[in-house]
Design an enzyme around this catalytic site. Structure first.
Site, mmCIF file in Angstrom:
data_model
loop_
_atom_site.group_PDB
_atom_site.id
_atom_site.type_symbol
_atom_site.label_atom_id
_atom_site.label_comp_id
_atom_site.label_asym_id
_atom_site.label_seq_id
_atom_site.Cartn_x
_atom_site.Cartn_y
_atom_site.Cartn_z
ATOM 1 N N GLY A 1 -1.439 -0.527 -13.362
ATOM 2 C CA GLY A 1 -1.135 0.607 -12.292
ATOM 3 C C GLY A 1 -0.008 1.435 -12.927
ATOM 4 N N ALA A 2 0.179 1.483 -14.151
ATOM 5 C CA ALA A 2 1.323 2.190 -14.778
ATOM 6 C C ALA A 2 1.367 3.590 -14.247
ATOM 7 C CB ALA A 2 0.996 2.188 -16.318
ATOM 8 N N ASP B 1 3.778 5.065 -8.697
ATOM 9 C CA ASP B 1 5.175 5.605 -8.319
ATOM 10 C C ASP B 1 5.965 4.233 -8.726
ATOM 11 O OD1 ASP B 1 5.032 7.893 -7.635
ATOM 12 O OD2 ASP B 1 5.041 7.755 -5.425
ATOM 13 N N LEU C 1 14.589 -10.641 -3.068
ATOM 14 C CA LEU C 1 15.509 -11.567 -3.286
ATOM 15 C C LEU C 1 16.294 -11.526 -4.671
ATOM 16 C CD1 LEU C 1 12.754 -14.472 -2.683
ATOM 17 C CD2 LEU C 1 14.898 -13.558 -1.325
ATOM 18 N N ASP D 1 5.425 -5.633 6.919
ATOM 19 C CA ASP D 1 5.990 -4.931 5.709
ATOM 20 C C ASP D 1 7.354 -5.402 5.377
ATOM 21 O OD1 ASP D 1 5.894 -2.876 3.590
ATOM 22 O OD2 ASP D 1 7.322 -1.765 5.092
ATOM 23 N N HIS E 1 10.434 -10.070 3.357
ATOM 24 C CA HIS E 1 12.075 -9.920 3.220
ATOM 25 C C HIS E 1 13.028 -10.656 3.975
ATOM 26 C CE1 HIS E 1 10.452 -6.964 0.415
ATOM 27 N NE2 HIS E 1 10.488 -5.825 1.173
ATOM 28 N N GLN F 1 22.935 -4.124 1.422
ATOM 29 C CA GLN F 1 22.874 -2.782 0.806
ATOM 30 C C GLN F 1 23.126 -1.930 2.187
ATOM 31 O OE1 GLN F 1 18.568 -2.157 -0.207
ATOM 32 N NE2 GLN F 1 18.219 -1.185 1.638
#
Length: 534
Positions: free
Chosen positions: A44-45, A48, A213, A268, A273, A422
């Protein structure tokens, strides 16, 4: 100038060190393993993620001297182009994170020379055989470890894993495969995906990546907990009143509604997460820093979480807003979103861990899009000091004047420890403190450790850099094990089935707001006030 005359400056020395690393390489292989070459392949290079995260992270690791002396990077996708055309395509996304940028172009050119591209289908054995032959050319007969990054949609995980296993596994060394989330949509699909991958790859070879993580403050969470004796006796139900794990984005779906609507905010963000952050926060001290010891403790926590009650859940969806000449579209205004969708772009959930350490402590999760700010943080609110004389509302005013009263209700605020993941990484502690002077006025002060102020490290490494390096080293502490994934889906699947079967409508909230009012009612139900309202 003095530094130049008297010898090399610190930056010159740093550049010399970097150049030396590039020329001679460094031994980054874990002890006991002997590889002479690393081949890193991005499936999948042309997507995005590869351009914005994976290739820039590999360049940064190369610059820092963290990659083996002998390595090559392959991109594989369906788009037809030559290796040279591919190099030009990714060149623009290869920014320099590192401080000493004077020789960045030199390193970039050297890195790009090692990048190759092969186009082909994801289910054609002949195309993968062609990829294998190209890899063998760069490996030149050396004992090679191959690392495959599946930066592709979940629908083609299995065929790519099958083709890679059958045609492209290393003939002389180890093969490791990085699988990007989402790992299914529910318990059933996750089990099917796990079973299909297990038929081709061993659990030892499989690295399920959750980039959160790899963030600096998450990596520091276990250090904070287990290396500071002051926190160890406080980290339990006796002293902690509630824990909040908050995630917010100040933008909407922006054309990605097709993907997002299929998953929603709970799948999601929360199921992976935020649940992973909660598990690291709440787990018992592991026997060691070995990956399996840490992941054993995380699984115990997730399995101890009480079934989620729908009454402890608030769902929201952002609506449009006009501010002056600025128009902020609603979720349903996104042309990629199905008409009339009830997909939640916001969720708040109260969770409870039924074990001796956390019994009765509410863990409140909140995640949403199109909110008033971007951020992710953990907030630990401690209990009020017992018998707090400064919280006595019946106390008389202090006679010396000008200092307020000892019984001012603002003095009753509890201590709060905040771990800001963040942006602007920081750890800070809110304490009650006397304002200097003759009076007895109190204030809530902050003991602040902001990383940018404390450490002169420039820009912190991207999470993908840390995780890719861990894969190279074979360190699985920050990767998700199959039983951990199973436990996470067992927790959230019944809730998701209830939401979807009953077609529960989300509460609307304005774009750029703090979310739906229902989230505040949920918090107040457990005598909690959200701490991220500033």
């Amino acid at each position: 100038m003095a530094a130049a005359e008297g010898g090399s400056s610190a930056r010159d020395q740093q550049n010399t060190k970097k150049s030396s690393a590039k020329e001679t390489g460094v031994d980054v292989w874990p002890s006991g393993e002997a590889h002479d070459h690393m081949t890193f392949c991005v499936f999948g290079a042309s997507g995005d993620l590869a351009k914005k995260k994976i290739y820039p992270s590999l360049l940064a690791l190369f610059y820092e001297g963290r990659l083996p002396k002998s390595f090559s990077v392959f991109g594989y996708a369906r788009s037809k182009m030559t290796s040279e055309e591919f190099r030009e395509r990714i060149r623009m996304s290869l920014g320099c994170r590192i401080d000493a940028k004077e020789n960045c172009d030199e390193f970039m050119e050297e890195f790009l020379k090692r990048c190759e591209y092969v186009h082909g289908n994801y289910d054609e054995g002949a195309d993968f055989e062609k990829l294998d032959q190209e890899m063998l050319k760069t490996e030149e007969g050396k004992k090679a470890m191959r690392v495959f990054y599946l930066s592709i949609p979940p629908s083609i995980f299995v065929p790519v894993a099958q083709m890679s296993s059958r045609y492209v596994q290393s003939k002389t060394g180890e093969t490791r495969v990085i699988v990007e989330k989402p790992f299914g949509r529910d318990l059933e699909s996750s089990r099917a995906l796990t079973k299909a991958l297990a038929a081709e790859l061993s659990e030892k070879q499989t690295y399920r990546i959750d980039h959160y993580l790899g963030k600096e403050l998450i990596e520091n969470l276990t250090v904070l907990r287990f290396s500071n004796i002051m926190f160890q006796p406080l980290w339990n139900r006796n002293y902690i009143r509630n824990v909040q794990i908050n995630f917010s984005e100040n933008f909407g779906t922006e054309g990605r509604g097709g993907y997002f609507d299929n998953y929603g905010i709970i799948r999601d963000i929360m199921q992976n997460h935020l649940l992973q952050i909660m598990a690291l926060f709440a787990m018992e001290e592991p026997a060691s820093l070995d990956a399996e010891d840490i992941r054993d403790e995380k699984v115990k926590v997730i399995r101890s979480i009480r079934d989620i009650d729908i009454d402890n859940v608030v769902l929201g969806q952002y609506k449009g807003k006009t501010s002056g000449s600025n128009v902020f579209p609603a979720y349903l205004d996104d042309e990629t979103v199905p008409k009339g969708s009830n997909c939640a772009t916001f969720a708040a959930i109260a969770l409870f861990i039924d074990n001796a350490r956390w019994d009765g402590v509410p863990f409140l999760m909140k995640a949403g899009k199109a909110l008033h700010k971007r951020g992710c943080e953990i907030r630990i609110q401690f209990r009020h000091a017992p018998g707090n004389i400064y919280a006595d509302k019946k106390s008389k005013p202090i006679s010396r004047g000008g200092g307020g009263t000892a019984g001012d209700s603002s003095n009753a605020q509890c201590n709060e420890l905040v771990i800001r993941i963040q942006p602007d990484e920081a750890i800070y502690l809110k304490i009650n403190n006397k304002v200097p002077g003759l009076g007895h006025k109190m204030d809530r002060s902050i003991l602040d450790l902001t990383y940018k102020s404390k450490y002169s490290v420039g820009e912190l490494p991207d999470a993908y850099e840390r995780l890719i390096l861990d894969v190279i080293h074979g360190d699985k502490r920050l990767f998700i094990r199959n039983d951990e994934l199973e436990a996470a889906w067992k927790l959230f699947t019944p809730l998701l089935e209830t939401i979807e079967s009953e077609n529960i409508p989300p509460e609307l909230y304005p774009y750029g707001s703090r979310g739906p009012i229902g989230a505040h009612y949920l918090a107040s139900r457990w005598n909690v006030r959200w701490g991220d309202t500033n």
